[in-house]
Design a protein around this motif. Structure first.
Motif, PDB file in Angstrom:
ATOM      1  N   GLU A 225       0.833  -1.212   0.000  1.00  0.00           N
ATOM      2  CA  GLU A 225       0.000   0.000   0.000  1.00  0.00           C
ATOM      3  C   GLU A 225       0.865   1.259   0.000  1.00  0.00           C
ATOM      4  O   GLU A 225       0.594   2.219  -0.725  1.00  0.00           O
ATOM      5  CB  GLU A 225      -0.925   0.003   1.213  1.00  0.00           C
ATOM      6  CG  GLU A 225      -1.830   1.218   1.272  1.00  0.00           C
ATOM      7  CD  GLU A 225      -2.725   1.222   2.502  1.00  0.00           C
ATOM      8  OE1 GLU A 225      -3.621   2.091   2.567  1.00  0.00           O
ATOM      9  OE2 GLU A 225      -2.535   0.374   3.401  1.00  0.00           O
ATOM     10  N   LYS A 229       0.834   4.071  -2.972  1.00  0.00           N
ATOM     11  CA  LYS A 229       0.588   5.485  -2.665  1.00  0.00           C
ATOM     12  C   LYS A 229       1.737   6.349  -3.161  1.00  0.00           C
ATOM     13  O   LYS A 229       1.519   7.448  -3.690  1.00  0.00           O
ATOM     14  CB  LYS A 229       0.387   5.670  -1.163  1.00  0.00           C
ATOM     15  CG  LYS A 229      -0.970   5.186  -0.652  1.00  0.00           C
ATOM     16  CD  LYS A 229      -1.111   5.443   0.843  1.00  0.00           C
ATOM     17  CE  LYS A 229      -2.500   5.065   1.347  1.00  0.00           C
ATOM     18  NZ  LYS A 229      -2.658   5.288   2.800  1.00  0.00           N
ATOM     19  N   LEU A 247      -4.118   1.712  -7.272  1.00  0.00           N
ATOM     20  CA  LEU A 247      -4.368   1.786  -5.831  1.00  0.00           C
ATOM     21  C   LEU A 247      -5.774   1.285  -5.509  1.00  0.00           C
ATOM     22  O   LEU A 247      -5.974   0.559  -4.517  1.00  0.00           O
ATOM     23  CB  LEU A 247      -4.188   3.224  -5.341  1.00  0.00           C
ATOM     24  CG  LEU A 247      -4.360   3.462  -3.828  1.00  0.00           C
ATOM     25  CD1 LEU A 247      -3.394   2.574  -3.027  1.00  0.00           C
ATOM     26  CD2 LEU A 247      -4.142   4.934  -3.487  1.00  0.00           C
TER      27      LEU A 247
END
Length: 267
Positions: A225, A229, A247
């Motif tokens: 993650e 990002k 994402l």
């Protein structure tokens, strides 16, 4: 008794001189014509007028069938016009006529793998490695040929050599990271990914790292993650839609649908 040597008459000498002069002039004319066709072909190719470029390079080869630069330029024109078979043949002619054209050898090797001539690809890439031991792209091509021949251990060593001669080349580091991952060398892969992100902290490198982390299992989801990002934060205008979608896909995959919707709405 005196021996006499026959001499050609002045008239015959004049005829020979005139005829040889005409031959030289014809040769010079062909050289000029060939260069004209080459120049026109290159101008057409630069203007994306590939059909016209192909005609000009073919005209040059009619004047000199062994002119390797014409074969090379014709190969590129064919390939750019989606005529892979013709382009492949012209690259073969290029490297046959000019064994010192190492760039053409690498291009030929790439297509040779696709064409199923894997051993030929290995031969040509190895020739470039031997001639240019500091050319990291030659090692990458050699490694690709070895991998296509199902010789993974040798391929891994060659990819490592590519990084050894070009430690800051992202292309070499990325290729090696893939092979290290396939070989199960996770620590080496992680170190390579970190180095890639240091050298090229952008969308592609962070995205690549995130996908690899995600493939390792759910225990690496948090790290993945973070990478996705970072990919979004560093994405250029042309990559932002891809970064948002990536994402959002990550959130869907990890059963976080509300966050996926929020990301898509933001994007």
């Amino acid at each position: 008794m005196r021996q006499f040597q026959s001499r050609p008459s002045r008239g015959l000498l004049l005829i020979l001189l005139l005829s040889s002069g005409g031959w030289l002039t014809a040769c010079q004319d062909d050289v000029v014509k060939l260069q004209v066709h080459m120049t026109r072909g290159e101008e057409y190719a630069e203007a994306e007028q590939l059909k016209e470029a192909i005609i000009e390079f073919k005209n040059a080869l009619q004047l000199d069938p062994n002119h390797s630069p014409a074969h090379y330029q014709l190969a590129h024109a064919y390939l750019r016009s989606q005529q892979a078979r013709e382009g492949y043949w012209e690259l073969r002619e290029t490297v046959r006529l000019d064994p010192t054209n190492h760039e053409a050898k690498l291009e030929f090797a790439q297509l040779a793998i696709i064409a199923g001539e894997k051993e030929e690809a290995l031969v040509k890439s190895t020739e470039v490695v031997e001639a240019q031991p500091d050319n990291f792209r030659a090692y990458l091509m050699q490694g690709q040929a070895l991998a296509s021949l199902d010789r993974p251990d040798e391929a891994l060593q060659v990819y490592r050599k590519a990084v050894e001669v070009a430690p800051d080349e992202v292309t070499a580091l990325t290729a090696l990271s893939v092979v290290e991952a396939h070989s199960g060398n996770l620590e080496a892969t992680e170190a390579l990914h970190i180095r890639i992100n240091e050298l090229d902290p952008g969308y592609k490198s962070f995205s690549f790292h995130g996908r690899w982390l995600l493939s390792r299992g759910p225990e690496f989801a948090d790290q993945a993650e973070t990478a996705f990002k970072a990919a979004l934060e560093t994405a250029t205008e042309g990559d932002r839609d891809l970064a948002y979608g990536q994402l959002a896909s990550f959130y869907v995959r990890t059963d976080r649908f509300d966050q996926a919707v929020a990301v898509l709405e933001e994007g």
